[in-house]
Structures are given as C-alpha cells and as structure tokens.
Design an enzyme around this catalytic site. Structure first.
Site, PDB file in Angstrom:
ATOM      1  N   HIS A  51      46.609  -9.738 -10.406  1.00 22.70           N
ATOM      2  CA  HIS A  51      47.934 -10.257 -10.061  1.00 22.70           C
ATOM      3  C   HIS A  51      47.940 -10.674  -8.597  1.00 22.70           C
ATOM      4  CE1 HIS A  51      48.311  -6.342  -8.215  1.00 22.70           C
ATOM      5  NE2 HIS A  51      48.279  -5.726  -9.379  1.00 22.70           N
TER       6      HIS A  51
HETATM    7  P1  TYD Z   1      49.475  -1.761 -11.878  1.00 23.75           P
HETATM    8  O1  TYD Z   1      50.166  -2.789 -11.029  1.00 23.75           O
HETATM    9  O2  TYD Z   1      49.221  -2.126 -13.314  1.00 23.75           O
HETATM   10  O3  TYD Z   1      48.106  -1.311 -11.215  1.00 23.75           O
HETATM   11  P2  TYD Z   1      46.869  -2.194 -10.684  1.00 23.75           P
HETATM   12  O4  TYD Z   1      47.390  -3.131  -9.656  1.00 23.75           O
HETATM   13  O5  TYD Z   1      45.895  -1.218 -10.101  1.00 23.75           O
HETATM   14  O6  TYD Z   1      46.254  -2.867 -11.853  1.00 23.75           O
HETATM   15  O7  TYD Z   1      50.310  -0.406 -11.804  1.00 23.75           O
HETATM   16  C1  TYD Z   1      50.100   0.669 -12.701  1.00 23.75           C
HETATM   17  C2  TYD Z   1      51.442   1.367 -12.926  1.00 23.75           C
HETATM   18  O8  TYD Z   1      51.908   1.984 -11.740  1.00 23.75           O
HETATM   19  C3  TYD Z   1      52.541   0.422 -13.396  1.00 23.75           C
HETATM   20  O9  TYD Z   1      53.300   1.084 -14.381  1.00 23.75           O
HETATM   21  C4  TYD Z   1      53.387   0.203 -12.156  1.00 23.75           C
HETATM   22  C5  TYD Z   1      53.198   1.502 -11.403  1.00 23.75           C
HETATM   23  N1  TYD Z   1      53.261   1.354  -9.936  1.00 23.75           N
HETATM   24  C6  TYD Z   1      54.303   1.923  -9.238  1.00 23.75           C
HETATM   25  O10 TYD Z   1      55.226   2.533  -9.831  1.00 23.75           O
HETATM   26  N2  TYD Z   1      54.336   1.806  -7.882  1.00 23.75           N
HETATM   27  C7  TYD Z   1      53.356   1.167  -7.195  1.00 23.75           C
HETATM   28  O11 TYD Z   1      53.399   1.097  -5.937  1.00 23.75           O
HETATM   29  C8  TYD Z   1      52.259   0.565  -7.928  1.00 23.75           C
HETATM   30  C9  TYD Z   1      51.159  -0.161  -7.207  1.00 23.75           C
HETATM   31  C10 TYD Z   1      52.266   0.705  -9.305  1.00 23.75           C
END
Ligand code: TYD
Length: 135
Positions: A51
């Site tokens: 992303h």
């Molecule tokens: P996600 O964005 O999918 O992780 P990555 O970027 O590593 O692929 O995030 C995983 C989960 O954590 C999703 O349910 C959103 C949550 N999250 C938060 O609540 N706060 C945060 O600061 C982040 C980065 C993720």
C-alpha cells in the site's frame, strides 16, 4: 533512485555489557515519531505492506533477523533494500508504494511513523496509486 528515500546508519553504544541503539526524533529519525509498531511471526512466504500512505513517513528497522523492502514511486522507479541490521534503517517519505517480503523466521521489523494511525490515508490499489502519481 526515488527522491527522498535513504538508508540510515545509526550510532551504536557498545561496551562489554552489549550494544544500545538510541533513536531521537528529528535527529536520528527525520521526523517526530508519533507511532511505532513491529511485525514478527513472518516467514519467507509473508508479504506485508502493499500500500501507499498519503501522509505518513516511515523508518523501517529489522531489530532482529532480516527482510527486504521494495519501494515504488508509481512512475517507473523501484528500489529494494535489505533490512539486515538493528543499527540500520530505511527512510520512506509519504506517497510511496511499499512491500516487505523475504522475512527470516526470526525477523522483528520495527516501523517508526510520523503520524498516528489513520486508515483513510491508505491507498491499497496499485493502479489507483499509479493514477494519483501520474495525474
Ligand atoms: P496492515 O496495514 O495490514 O499491515 P501491513 O502494513 O504490515 O501489511 O495492518 C494490519 C492490521 O493492523 C490492520 O487490521 C490494521 C491494524 N493497524 C492498526 O490498527 N494501527 C496501525 O498503526 C497499523 C499500521 C495497523
């Protein structure tokens, strides 16, 4: 080459008791740190990220193990960094596509962010990201 992306090498405080790395916002880290999270339990088949964030800047540090991060600007430029040291980081400005992959089983990937979490600032579709970057 992507504008603003850079490898950071942090000073280490080493003595016979072990090693300490100290990170201060606006000094060792190019922004004021508002949030940190860390990712573990990953392996070679895991892919994280995929992303872009409209507003957040990040520093990625593998405090244990190693992984790779691929960064794209949506305009045809791509960079790959090996994150393999607890005293090394990669700085990512906002609005870059990133994916973290090739995790060792012992990887602990620490991420420092310039913002508090806001799900609305994410672009999760690569074509949409490309369109925004090229418009
Ligand atoms: P996600 O964005 O999918 O992780 P990555 O970027 O590593 O692929 O995030 C995983 C989960 O954590 C999703 O349910 C959103 C949550 N999250 C938060 O609540 N706060 C945060 O600061 C982040 C980065 C993720």
């Amino acid at each position: 080459m992507i504008n603003g992306v850079k490898q950071l090498n942090f000073p280490v405080h080493e003595d016979n008791r072990g090693t300490m790395v100290v990170l201060e916002g606006l000094k060792d880290i190019p922004f004021e740190v508002k949030r940190l999270f860390y990712i573990y339990g990953t392996d070679k088949s895991s892919i994280r990220g995929q992303h872009a964030n409209r507003n957040s800047e990040f520093v990625l540090i593998n405090v244990a193990g190693h992984s790779k991060v691929r960064i794209k600007d949506g305009k045809g430029n791509e960079m790959v960094f090996l994150l393999d040291g607890s005293h090394k980081g990669v700085y990512l400005p906002a609005m870059l596509w990133k994916e973290m992959y090739d995790f060792s089983n012992d990887s602990i990937l620490l991420v420092l962010a310039s913002t508090v979490y806001d799900a609305e600032e994410y672009i999760r579709d690569y074509h949409e990201f490309e369109e925004v970057q090229n418009s």
